[in-house]
Design a protein around this motif. Structure first.
Motif, mmCIF file in Angstrom:
data_model
loop_
_atom_site.group_PDB
_atom_site.id
_atom_site.type_symbol
_atom_site.label_atom_id
_atom_site.label_comp_id
_atom_site.label_asym_id
_atom_site.label_seq_id
_atom_site.Cartn_x
_atom_site.Cartn_y
_atom_site.Cartn_z
ATOM 1 N N ALA A 80 -59.015 22.641 99.797
ATOM 2 C CA ALA A 80 -58.441 23.283 100.654
ATOM 3 C C ALA A 80 -57.056 24.024 100.428
ATOM 4 C CB ALA A 80 -58.267 22.297 101.973
ATOM 5 N N THR A 81 -56.734 24.705 101.245
ATOM 6 C CA THR A 81 -55.567 25.636 100.922
ATOM 7 C C THR A 81 -54.257 25.013 101.565
ATOM 8 O OG1 THR A 81 -56.748 27.642 101.005
ATOM 9 C CG2 THR A 81 -54.171 27.967 101.367
ATOM 10 N N ASP A 106 -55.210 31.613 112.226
ATOM 11 C CA ASP A 106 -54.338 32.532 111.315
ATOM 12 C C ASP A 106 -53.248 31.862 110.830
ATOM 13 O OD1 ASP A 106 -52.130 34.459 110.623
ATOM 14 O OD2 ASP A 106 -53.201 35.952 111.855
ATOM 15 N N ILE A 107 -53.002 31.529 109.526
ATOM 16 C CA ILE A 107 -51.875 30.901 108.914
ATOM 17 C C ILE A 107 -51.202 31.871 108.215
ATOM 18 C CG2 ILE A 107 -51.218 29.152 107.515
ATOM 19 C CD1 ILE A 107 -53.809 27.509 108.161
ATOM 20 N N ASP A 108 -49.867 32.168 108.627
ATOM 21 C CA ASP A 108 -48.770 33.031 107.792
ATOM 22 C C ASP A 108 -49.642 34.137 107.618
ATOM 23 O OD1 ASP A 108 -47.148 30.867 107.816
ATOM 24 O OD2 ASP A 108 -47.525 30.300 105.917
ATOM 25 N N GLY A 109 -50.192 34.963 108.778
ATOM 26 C CA GLY A 109 -50.925 36.215 108.623
ATOM 27 C C GLY A 109 -52.199 36.253 107.933
ATOM 28 N N ARG A 110 -52.642 34.983 107.418
ATOM 29 C CA ARG A 110 -54.009 35.178 106.565
ATOM 30 C C ARG A 110 -54.967 34.494 107.398
ATOM 31 N NH1 ARG A 110 -53.828 33.779 100.300
ATOM 32 N NH2 ARG A 110 -55.991 34.863 100.815
ATOM 33 N N ARG A 111 -56.215 35.097 107.380
ATOM 34 C CA ARG A 111 -57.186 34.475 108.092
ATOM 35 C C ARG A 111 -57.868 33.338 107.293
ATOM 36 N NH1 ARG A 111 -63.107 37.279 108.602
ATOM 37 N NH2 ARG A 111 -64.237 35.792 110.155
ATOM 38 N N SER A 112 -58.102 32.252 107.990
ATOM 39 C CA SER A 112 -58.611 30.841 107.407
ATOM 40 C C SER A 112 -59.596 30.338 108.244
ATOM 41 C CB SER A 112 -57.320 30.001 107.262
ATOM 42 O OG SER A 112 -56.137 30.642 106.112
ATOM 43 N N ILE A 113 -60.431 29.414 107.569
ATOM 44 C CA ILE A 113 -61.432 28.501 108.261
ATOM 45 C C ILE A 113 -60.644 27.107 108.275
ATOM 46 C CG2 ILE A 113 -62.432 28.317 106.227
ATOM 47 C CD1 ILE A 113 -64.095 28.230 109.527
ATOM 48 N N ALA A 114 -60.503 26.728 109.444
ATOM 49 C CA ALA A 114 -60.021 25.324 109.682
ATOM 50 C C ALA A 114 -60.826 24.336 110.322
ATOM 51 C CB ALA A 114 -58.561 25.412 110.355
ATOM 52 N N GLY A 115 -60.503 23.016 110.092
ATOM 53 C CA GLY A 115 -61.024 21.963 110.679
ATOM 54 C C GLY A 115 -59.837 21.115 111.460
ATOM 55 N N HIS A 116 -59.891 20.706 112.694
ATOM 56 C CA HIS A 116 -59.172 19.993 113.524
ATOM 57 C C HIS A 116 -59.671 18.605 113.867
ATOM 58 C CE1 HIS A 116 -56.722 24.048 114.477
ATOM 59 N NE2 HIS A 116 -56.828 23.723 113.425
ATOM 60 N N VAL A 117 -59.032 17.439 113.695
ATOM 61 C CA VAL A 117 -59.620 16.371 114.109
ATOM 62 C C VAL A 117 -58.376 15.555 114.685
ATOM 63 C CG1 VAL A 117 -60.504 13.987 113.597
ATOM 64 C CG2 VAL A 117 -61.296 16.026 112.427
ATOM 65 N N PRO A 118 -58.471 15.112 115.981
ATOM 66 C CA PRO A 118 -57.256 14.235 116.769
ATOM 67 C C PRO A 118 -57.250 12.839 116.157
ATOM 68 C CG PRO A 118 -59.316 14.217 117.995
ATOM 69 C CD PRO A 118 -59.614 15.016 116.912
ATOM 70 N N ILE A 119 -56.072 12.288 116.114
ATOM 71 C CA ILE A 119 -55.621 11.039 115.988
ATOM 72 C C ILE A 119 -55.402 10.165 117.464
ATOM 73 C CG2 ILE A 119 -54.216 9.299 114.679
ATOM 74 C CD1 ILE A 119 -53.551 11.664 112.700
ATOM 75 N N LEU A 120 -56.271 9.286 117.780
ATOM 76 C CA LEU A 120 -56.281 8.747 118.744
ATOM 77 C C LEU A 120 -55.649 7.277 118.790
ATOM 78 C CD1 LEU A 120 -59.590 9.930 120.189
ATOM 79 C CD2 LEU A 120 -57.298 11.023 120.430
ATOM 80 N N ASP A 121 -54.872 6.883 120.013
ATOM 81 C CA ASP A 121 -54.682 5.362 120.266
ATOM 82 C C ASP A 121 -55.467 4.767 120.658
ATOM 83 O OD1 ASP A 121 -54.500 6.253 122.852
ATOM 84 O OD2 ASP A 121 -52.342 5.906 122.903
ATOM 85 N N THR A 122 -55.420 3.443 120.966
ATOM 86 C CA THR A 122 -56.573 2.598 121.502
ATOM 87 C C THR A 122 -56.745 3.030 123.050
ATOM 88 O OG1 THR A 122 -54.865 0.991 122.546
ATOM 89 C CG2 THR A 122 -55.659 0.706 120.478
ATOM 90 N N ASP A 123 -56.011 3.809 123.657
ATOM 91 C CA ASP A 123 -56.333 4.131 125.028
ATOM 92 C C ASP A 123 -56.969 5.659 125.102
ATOM 93 O OD1 ASP A 123 -55.190 1.937 125.949
ATOM 94 O OD2 ASP A 123 -53.147 2.797 126.234
ATOM 95 N N GLY A 124 -57.035 6.231 123.860
ATOM 96 C CA GLY A 124 -57.639 7.555 123.753
ATOM 97 C C GLY A 124 -56.666 8.740 124.021
ATOM 98 N N ARG A 125 -55.504 8.150 123.844
ATOM 99 C CA ARG A 125 -54.320 9.299 123.809
ATOM 100 C C ARG A 125 -54.104 9.983 122.545
ATOM 101 N NH1 ARG A 125 -48.834 9.064 123.439
ATOM 102 N NH2 ARG A 125 -49.104 6.791 123.330
ATOM 103 N N VAL A 126 -54.102 11.162 122.475
ATOM 104 C CA VAL A 126 -53.931 12.047 121.191
ATOM 105 C C VAL A 126 -52.441 11.807 120.586
ATOM 106 C CG1 VAL A 126 -54.001 14.346 120.017
ATOM 107 C CG2 VAL A 126 -55.513 13.647 121.787
ATOM 108 N N VAL A 155 -56.915 20.773 108.471
ATOM 109 C CA VAL A 155 -57.175 21.191 107.114
ATOM 110 C C VAL A 155 -57.822 22.659 107.200
ATOM 111 C CG1 VAL A 155 -58.510 20.557 104.976
ATOM 112 C CG2 VAL A 155 -57.721 18.815 106.413
ATOM 113 N N SER A 156 -57.281 23.503 106.422
ATOM 114 C CA SER A 156 -57.670 24.840 106.316
ATOM 115 C C SER A 156 -58.008 25.367 105.037
ATOM 116 C CB SER A 156 -56.813 25.895 107.186
ATOM 117 O OG SER A 156 -55.581 25.845 106.500
ATOM 118 N N GLU A 157 -58.760 26.524 104.834
ATOM 119 C CA GLU A 157 -59.039 27.224 103.538
ATOM 120 C C GLU A 157 -58.983 28.750 103.939
ATOM 121 O OE1 GLU A 157 -61.984 27.467 99.711
ATOM 122 O OE2 GLU A 157 -62.352 26.029 101.327
ATOM 123 N N ASN A 158 -58.350 29.522 102.848
ATOM 124 C CA ASN A 158 -58.287 30.805 103.283
ATOM 125 C C ASN A 158 -59.326 31.426 102.730
ATOM 126 O OD1 ASN A 158 -55.684 30.863 103.912
ATOM 127 N ND2 ASN A 158 -54.716 31.136 101.788
#
Length: 549
Positions: A101-102, A144-164, A170-173
C-alpha cells in the motif's frame, strides 16, 4: 445523369501546377487518422479495463490489510497511549510493507490523523470521502489523498459497546496510464504496434490504388473534366445513349431524351423496361456494330449508329464495357426521300407510257402506210376506250384528284412491269383537304411500290388496292388496304418491317427501305395504325387506318 470520364487530362503549357495535397495523399492522411483513432480507442478500452481490474483487486486487498491491522491487539490497547503515533508506527509501517500500500493510517472518529506512515500527515485532517465507516461497517472505494486519486479500504475499531474508537485506512495510489498499459502486458503493445504498421501500409496501398483508378487526376481535375463532358453532351444536337453489359442505360443526353420521348431519370433502367420503341430497343441490345440503320418511332424517323465500347485503362484494356449509340432525326430527310421516290415513280410511269405510246404510234404509222385506214380508226378507238376504262374505273370510286392520278399512274406502271393492279370495287373516297391528301398519297404510293417489288416475281403477279372513306360510321376513319401476291411476311418480322428501314436496294436516291417506315409514321401522326396480316391469296395484306378529323 452522366457517367464519369475514362481519359487522362494532360497539363497544357498554360495550365497551373497542382496546389495542396493530392487526392491520394488526402486519402492516406485520412486512413492514417482512422488507424490512429482505432488504436486510441483500443488503448482507451485497455486502460479502462485495467483500471477496473485494479480497483477490484486493490480495493479488496486494501480492505483486507485494514481489517488485519484493526484486529491487531496492540492497536486496540494503545489507542489511548500519550505517544500513540510512535507506539503504533511500527505496526502501521509493517502493514504497508507487507501489502504494498501507499499510505496506512489510524484516524480518530473526528477525522484527525493519529498514526500514519507519512509523518507529515499526523494530526492533520483525513479525507474519508464517501466512506460510511463511522457507521461501524467496513468500506472500500476512491479517495483523494494530497491531490492524488487512490483506492482505499476503511475498517472501524470498535469497543465492547459497538462504539467507533478509531478508523484504520489503508490506501494505494492509482497507477499512471503508462503503468496501466505496461501492466496490460507486452503483447498489447505488440498488437498495437502491429495494428499501426498494418494500417499504415494498407493506407499507403489504398492511396496508390486510388491514384491508379483516378488516372492520377486530382479532385479539381475530375470535376472539371466532368463539367466539360456534361456541357459537351448537352450541346450535341445528335442523341447519344450508352448501354452497359447488363442491358441498363448508363448515360443519355438531352437530345436522346427528346428523340426517344424519355425522361432524364431513365439512367440505370434496363432498356427492356424503358418504354422506348421496340425497333430502338432491338438496336440498343443487338450484338456488334450497326451503321446508319433507319428506325421509325410513333413520331419520328431516326438514323442510328451503334458502336461497341471497350475500356482503355491499363488494367482492363480491351475489355467490353457496353455500347454507345448515336441517333439523329431523319424525319424531314425521309419525307424528302419519299418525295424523290414519288417523283421517280412518276418519271418511270411517264417513261413507260412514252414507250407504250411510241409502239402505238409506230403501229398507227405502219397501218397508214399500208392504207388500212379503217384499222387505224379501230386501233385508236380501242386505245382510247382502254385508257378511258382505266381512268373511269378509278375516278368513279376515288373523288380526290391527286389520289386518283396516283392510282392511274401506278396502274400503268404495274402493267409495264407485268403486274395487274386492281382497285377494289368497294373503294370510295371523297375530295380531301390538301394536307391530308398529301399524306394519303404517301401511304398509298409507298404501299403500292412495296407490293410491286414483291409481286412481280411471285404468284399471280397481282395487286388489289382498297381506299375507303368510312366517314358515315360512328368513328370516321380512312382505310387503306393493299394486298399483294408476294411470299408474305413471317409473323416475327411484322413489327420490325415497319420500324427497320433496311433494304439492299440502292437504285433510288438515299437507298430504299424507308417506305413502310413512312407509312407507319404518317398513320401514327394522324393517330392511326399500320398493320400487316396474311392475305387469302397467300401474299400479305397491309392495312392502314387513319381517323378523319
Amino acid at each position: 445523369m452522366w457517367s464519369r470520364p475514362k481519359v487522362r487530362l494532360r497539363r497544357g503549357p498554360g495550365r497551373p501546377a497542382r496546389r495542396g495535397r493530392s487526392l491520394a495523399g488526402q486519402f492516406l492522411v485520412l486512413q492514417l487518422l482512422v488507424v490512429a483513432v482505432v488504436l486510441g480507442a483500443v488503448a482507451a478500452i485497455s486502460i479502462h479495463q485495467s483500471t477496473t481490474e485494479f480497483r477490484d483487486i486493490a480495493g479488496g486487498r486494501m480492505l483486507s490489510v485494514a481489517e488485519s491491522l484493526a484486529s491487531t491487539p496492540i492497536v486496540r490497547e494503545q489507542l489511548a497511549a500519550p505517544l500513540v503515533e510512535q507506539v503504533l508506527a511500527p505496526d502501521v509501517d509493517r502493514a504497508v510493507a507487507l501489502s504494498g500500500a501507499t499510505v496506512a493510517e489510524i484516524v480518530s472518529p473526528n477525522g484527525r490523523v493519529m498514526v500514519s506512515t507519512d509523518p507529515t500527515r499526523v494530526r492533520g485532517d483525513a479525507d474519508l470521502g464517501d466512506s460510511d465507516v463511522l457507521g461501524g461497517r467496513g468500506w472500500s472505494g476512491d479517495v483523494d489523498i494530497d491531490g492524488r486519486r487512490s483506492i482505499a479500504g476503511h475498517v472501524p475499531i470498535l469497543d465492547t459497546d459497538g462504539r467507533v474508537l478509531a478508523v484504520v485506512t489503508v490506501s494505494e495510489n492509482y497507477p499512471s496510464t503508462w503503468m496501466l498499459l505496461s501492466d496490460a502486458g507486452a503483447r498489447l503493445l505488440i498488437y498495437l504496434g502491429i495494428g499501426a504498421g498494418v494500417g499504415a501500409v494498407g493506407s499507403w496501398l489504398l492511396s496508390r490504388r486510388i491514384r491508379r483508378h483516378t488516372l492520377g487526376m486530382e479532385t479539381a481535375e475530375i470535376a472539371g473534366l466532368a463539367d466539360h463532358r456534361e456541357a459537351l453532351l448537352h450541346s450535341i444536337a445528335e442523341g447519344v445513349i450508352a448501354v452497359g453489359n447488363d442491358g441498363r442505360i448508363t448515360m443519355i443526353n438531352d437530345s436522346a431524351c427528346v428523340l426517344l420521348d424519355l425522361e432524364p431519370d431513365v439512367v440505370g433502367t434496363p432498356v427492356a423496361e424503358s418504354g422506348m420503341d421496340a425497333g430502338v430497343r432491338e438496336i440498343l441490345l443487338s450484338p456488334g456494330d450497326v451503321e446508319d440503320v433507319i428506325v421509325t418511332t410513333s413520331t419520328r424517323v431516326l438514323a442510328l449508329n451503334r458502336r461497341s465500347a471497350t475500356s482503355r485503362r491499363a488494367e482492363s484494356r480491351g475489355q467490353h464495357i457496353g455500347s454507345v449509340t448515336t441517333m439523329r432525326d431523319s424525319t424531314e430527310l425521309a419525307s424528302m426521300q419519299s418525295q424523290l421516290t414519288s417523283h421517280k415513280s412518276v418519271t418511270d410511269t411517264l417513261r413507260a407510257q412514252t414507250h407504250e405510246f411510241a409502239n402505238q404510234l409506230h403501229t398507227i404509222s405502219g397501218l397508214a402506210q399500208l392504207g388500212a385506214y379503217d384499222d387505224v380508226t379501230t386501233f385508236v378507238g380501242t386505245l382510247t376506250r382502254r385508257r378511258a376504262e382505266i381512268s373511269e374505273s378509278i375516278t368513279a370510286h376515288i373523288g380526290d384528284p391527286a389520289v386518283a392520278a396516283l392510282l392511274i399512274a401506278k396502274t400503268s406502271l404495274a402493267a409495264e412491269t407485268g403486274v395487274r393492279l386492281t382497285l377494289d370495287p368497294s373503294s370510295r373516297l371523297r375530295a380531301l383537304d390538301p394536307a391530308l391528301s398529301t399524306d394519303v398519297i404517301t401511304v398509298v404510293g409507298n404501299l403500292v411500290d412495296n407490293a410491286l417489288d414483291v409481286s412481280r416475281d411471285h404468284g399471280s403477279r397481282s395487286i388489289t388496292v382498297l381506299v375507303r372513306d368510312e366517314s358515315s360510321s360512328d368513328v370516321p376513319d380512312l382505310c387503306v388496304e393493299v394486298v399483294d401476291s408476294g411470299p408474305g411476311v413471317p409473323p416475327e418480322k411484322r413489327e420490325l418491317i415497319f420500324s427497320r428501314g433496311v433494304s439492299s436496294k440502292t437504285d433510288t436516291p438515299g437507298g430504299r427501305g424507308i417506305g413502310l417506315a413512312l407509312v407507319r409514321l404518317v398513320s401514327a401522326q394522324h393517330g392511326g395504325t399500320a398493320t400487316i396480316d396474311d392475305a387469302e391469296s397467300g401474299g400479305a395484306r397491309f392495312r392502314v387506318r387513319m381517323p378523319l378529323g
